[in-house]
Scaffold this active site. Structure first.
Site, PDB file in Angstrom:
ATOM      1  N   GLY A   1       0.836  -1.189   0.000  1.00 50.70           N
ATOM      2  CA  GLY A   1       0.000   0.000   0.000  1.00 50.70           C
ATOM      3  C   GLY A   1       0.876   1.247   0.000  1.00 50.70           C
ATOM      4  O   GLY A   1       2.079   1.175   0.309  1.00 50.70           O
TER       5      GLY A   1
ATOM      6  N   HIS B   1      -4.644   1.508   7.655  1.00 51.87           N
ATOM      7  CA  HIS B   1      -3.284   2.036   7.817  1.00 51.87           C
ATOM      8  C   HIS B   1      -3.065   3.208   6.842  1.00 51.87           C
ATOM      9  O   HIS B   1      -2.556   4.261   7.226  1.00 51.87           O
ATOM     10  CB  HIS B   1      -2.296   0.894   7.558  1.00 51.87           C
ATOM     11  CG  HIS B   1      -0.854   1.269   7.572  1.00 51.87           C
ATOM     12  ND1 HIS B   1       0.037   0.797   8.526  1.00 51.87           N
ATOM     13  CD2 HIS B   1      -0.101   2.048   6.739  1.00 51.87           C
ATOM     14  CE1 HIS B   1       1.236   1.277   8.276  1.00 51.87           C
ATOM     15  NE2 HIS B   1       1.191   2.034   7.188  1.00 51.87           N
ATOM     16  N   GLU B   2      -3.497   3.020   5.581  1.00 51.75           N
ATOM     17  CA  GLU B   2      -3.283   4.076   4.574  1.00 51.75           C
ATOM     18  C   GLU B   2      -4.178   5.286   4.850  1.00 51.75           C
ATOM     19  O   GLU B   2      -3.757   6.433   4.647  1.00 51.75           O
ATOM     20  CB  GLU B   2      -3.545   3.534   3.161  1.00 51.75           C
ATOM     21  CG  GLU B   2      -2.689   2.346   2.744  1.00 51.75           C
ATOM     22  CD  GLU B   2      -1.211   2.522   2.959  1.00 51.75           C
ATOM     23  OE1 GLU B   2      -0.718   3.664   2.963  1.00 51.75           O
ATOM     24  OE2 GLU B   2      -0.514   1.507   3.164  1.00 51.75           O
TER      25      GLU B   2
ATOM     26  N   GLN C   1       2.724   9.955   1.874  1.00 53.51           N
ATOM     27  CA  GLN C   1       4.075   9.382   1.992  1.00 53.51           C
ATOM     28  C   GLN C   1       5.010   9.848   0.877  1.00 53.51           C
ATOM     29  O   GLN C   1       6.220   9.727   0.999  1.00 53.51           O
ATOM     30  CB  GLN C   1       4.011   7.851   1.991  1.00 53.51           C
ATOM     31  CG  GLN C   1       3.337   7.282   3.235  1.00 53.51           C
ATOM     32  CD  GLN C   1       3.204   5.788   3.145  1.00 53.51           C
ATOM     33  OE1 GLN C   1       2.262   5.279   2.539  1.00 53.51           O
ATOM     34  NE2 GLN C   1       4.133   5.062   3.728  1.00 53.51           N
TER      35      GLN C   1
ATOM     36  N   CYS D   1       5.624  -0.388   7.659  1.00 60.67           N
ATOM     37  CA  CYS D   1       5.358   0.887   6.974  1.00 60.67           C
ATOM     38  C   CYS D   1       6.595   1.291   6.187  1.00 60.67           C
ATOM     39  O   CYS D   1       7.706   1.267   6.729  1.00 60.67           O
ATOM     40  CB  CYS D   1       5.008   1.962   8.001  1.00 60.67           C
ATOM     41  SG  CYS D   1       4.614   3.552   7.261  1.00 60.67           S
ATOM     42  N   LEU D   2       6.378   1.677   4.930  1.00 58.18           N
ATOM     43  CA  LEU D   2       7.514   2.074   4.092  1.00 58.18           C
ATOM     44  C   LEU D   2       8.150   3.369   4.594  1.00 58.18           C
ATOM     45  O   LEU D   2       9.292   3.662   4.257  1.00 58.18           O
ATOM     46  CB  LEU D   2       7.051   2.223   2.634  1.00 58.18           C
ATOM     47  CG  LEU D   2       6.486   0.942   2.010  1.00 58.18           C
ATOM     48  CD1 LEU D   2       5.908   1.224   0.628  1.00 58.18           C
ATOM     49  CD2 LEU D   2       7.547  -0.152   1.941  1.00 58.18           C
TER      50      LEU D   2
ATOM     51  N   HIS E   1      -2.563   7.476   7.243  1.00 59.54           N
ATOM     52  CA  HIS E   1      -1.560   8.363   6.627  1.00 59.54           C
ATOM     53  C   HIS E   1      -2.224   9.636   6.107  1.00 59.54           C
ATOM     54  O   HIS E   1      -1.693  10.740   6.280  1.00 59.54           O
ATOM     55  CB  HIS E   1      -0.858   7.662   5.462  1.00 59.54           C
ATOM     56  CG  HIS E   1       0.290   6.775   5.869  1.00 59.54           C
ATOM     57  ND1 HIS E   1       1.360   7.224   6.618  1.00 59.54           N
ATOM     58  CD2 HIS E   1       0.552   5.476   5.598  1.00 59.54           C
ATOM     59  CE1 HIS E   1       2.216   6.225   6.800  1.00 59.54           C
ATOM     60  NE2 HIS E   1       1.749   5.156   6.201  1.00 59.54           N
TER      61      HIS E   1
HETATM   62  O1  K1U Z   1       1.810   2.419   4.155  1.00 63.40           O
HETATM   63  C1  K1U Z   1       2.817   1.809   3.908  1.00 63.40           C
HETATM   64  O2  K1U Z   1       3.887   2.250   4.248  1.00 63.40           O
HETATM   65  C2  K1U Z   1       2.767   0.481   3.182  1.00 63.40           C
HETATM   66  C3  K1U Z   1       2.737  -0.710   4.113  1.00 63.40           C
HETATM   67  C4  K1U Z   1       1.303  -1.198   4.203  1.00 63.40           C
HETATM   68  C5  K1U Z   1       0.946  -2.133   5.319  1.00 63.40           C
HETATM   69  C6  K1U Z   1       1.617  -3.324   5.537  1.00 63.40           C
HETATM   70  C7  K1U Z   1       1.244  -4.179   6.558  1.00 63.40           C
HETATM   71  C8  K1U Z   1       0.188  -3.860   7.349  1.00 63.40           C
HETATM   72  C9  K1U Z   1      -0.472  -2.682   7.157  1.00 63.40           C
HETATM   73  C10 K1U Z   1      -0.105  -1.823   6.130  1.00 63.40           C
HETATM   74  C11 K1U Z   1       3.650  -1.773   3.535  1.00 63.40           C
HETATM   75  O3  K1U Z   1       3.465  -2.204   2.444  1.00 63.40           O
HETATM   76  S1  K1U Z   1       4.966  -2.319   4.518  1.00 63.40           S
HETATM   77  C12 K1U Z   1       5.720  -3.587   3.518  1.00 63.40           C
HETATM   78  C13 K1U Z   1       4.950  -4.847   3.472  1.00 63.40           C
HETATM   79  O4  K1U Z   1       4.028  -5.046   4.227  1.00 63.40           O
HETATM   80  C14 K1U Z   1       5.308  -5.912   2.504  1.00 63.40           C
HETATM   81  C15 K1U Z   1       6.412  -5.821   1.724  1.00 63.40           C
HETATM   82  C16 K1U Z   1       6.720  -6.829   0.827  1.00 63.40           C
HETATM   83  C17 K1U Z   1       5.907  -7.904   0.698  1.00 63.40           C
HETATM   84  C18 K1U Z   1       4.799  -8.027   1.480  1.00 63.40           C
HETATM   85  C19 K1U Z   1       4.490  -7.025   2.393  1.00 63.40           C
HETATM   86 ZN    ZN Z   2       2.607   3.279   6.239  1.00 61.52          ZN
END
Ligand code: K1U
Ligand code: ZN
Length: 167
Positions: free
Chosen positions: A46, A133-134, A51, A91-92, A137
């Protein structure tokens, strides 16, 4: 298309509250494409416009295993929620930090797609968690801000140490 720079916590711009998109123009369509490319490249499931330092209500999500089910949510609103889930989140904007947040287990969200059409989506599991979560943000909230002040300050210290080691 382009990969956009993702703001890193504790950047204050992550706390700006996004405003609704008034009209879906070419600028918005290009932004959505670039956000999707940035999310897939990260990789993530996401990304909210906040972000990438754009403070408008736009989210992209793809929780599919095949990475070919892109969801675009413009001006999303949660219209119903039920149940409780306690999911481990990442979270990225807070790389390397994972932890649980209590959220609704299922949500119904209404939004516009990239063609400006209104739709409603029922979500549960990871998709429901990701939508919430998004949407946080877009409201200027980062997932670690649900944690105790002590856990947040330990997380911040860990992030700062990590940021120093890559400089
Ligand atoms: O908002 C963001 O920073 C994105 C975030 C979204 C999220 C992940 C997990 C739970 C709630 C919200 C991410 O994508 S973090 C990376 C991640 O979860 C992932 C990366 C590679 C493969 C699978 C998952
Ligand atoms: Zn996030």
């Amino acid at each position: 298309m382009a990969i956009l720079k993702i703001l890193q916590y504790p950047d204050e711009r992550l706390h700006i509250v996004a405003t609704p998109v008034e009209r879906i123009t070419d600028r918005i369509r290009v932004l959505v494409e670039n956000m999707a490319e940035t999310m897939y490249a990260a990789p993530g499931i996401g990304l909210a416009a906040t972000q990438v330092d754009v403070h408008e209500r736009i989210i992209v999500i793809d929780t599919s295993e095949t990475h070919d089910q892109l969801l675009v949510l413009i001006n999303p609103e949660i219209i119903a929620r039920s149940g409780v889930s306690d999911y481990e989140e990442g979270c990225l904007s807070v790389p390397g930090i994972y932890g649980k947040v209590q959220r609704a287990e299922s949500v119904t969200v209404s939004a516009l797609n990239v063609d400006g059409e209104s739709y409603t989506l029922d979500a549960d599991g990871l998709l429901a968690v990701c939508i919430q979560h998004e949407m946080d943000h877009l409201a200027g909230k980062v997932f670690i801000e649900y944690w105790s002040k002590l856990k947040q300050s330990r997380t911040l210290a860990k992030l700062k140490k990590k940021q120093r080691s890559v400089m």
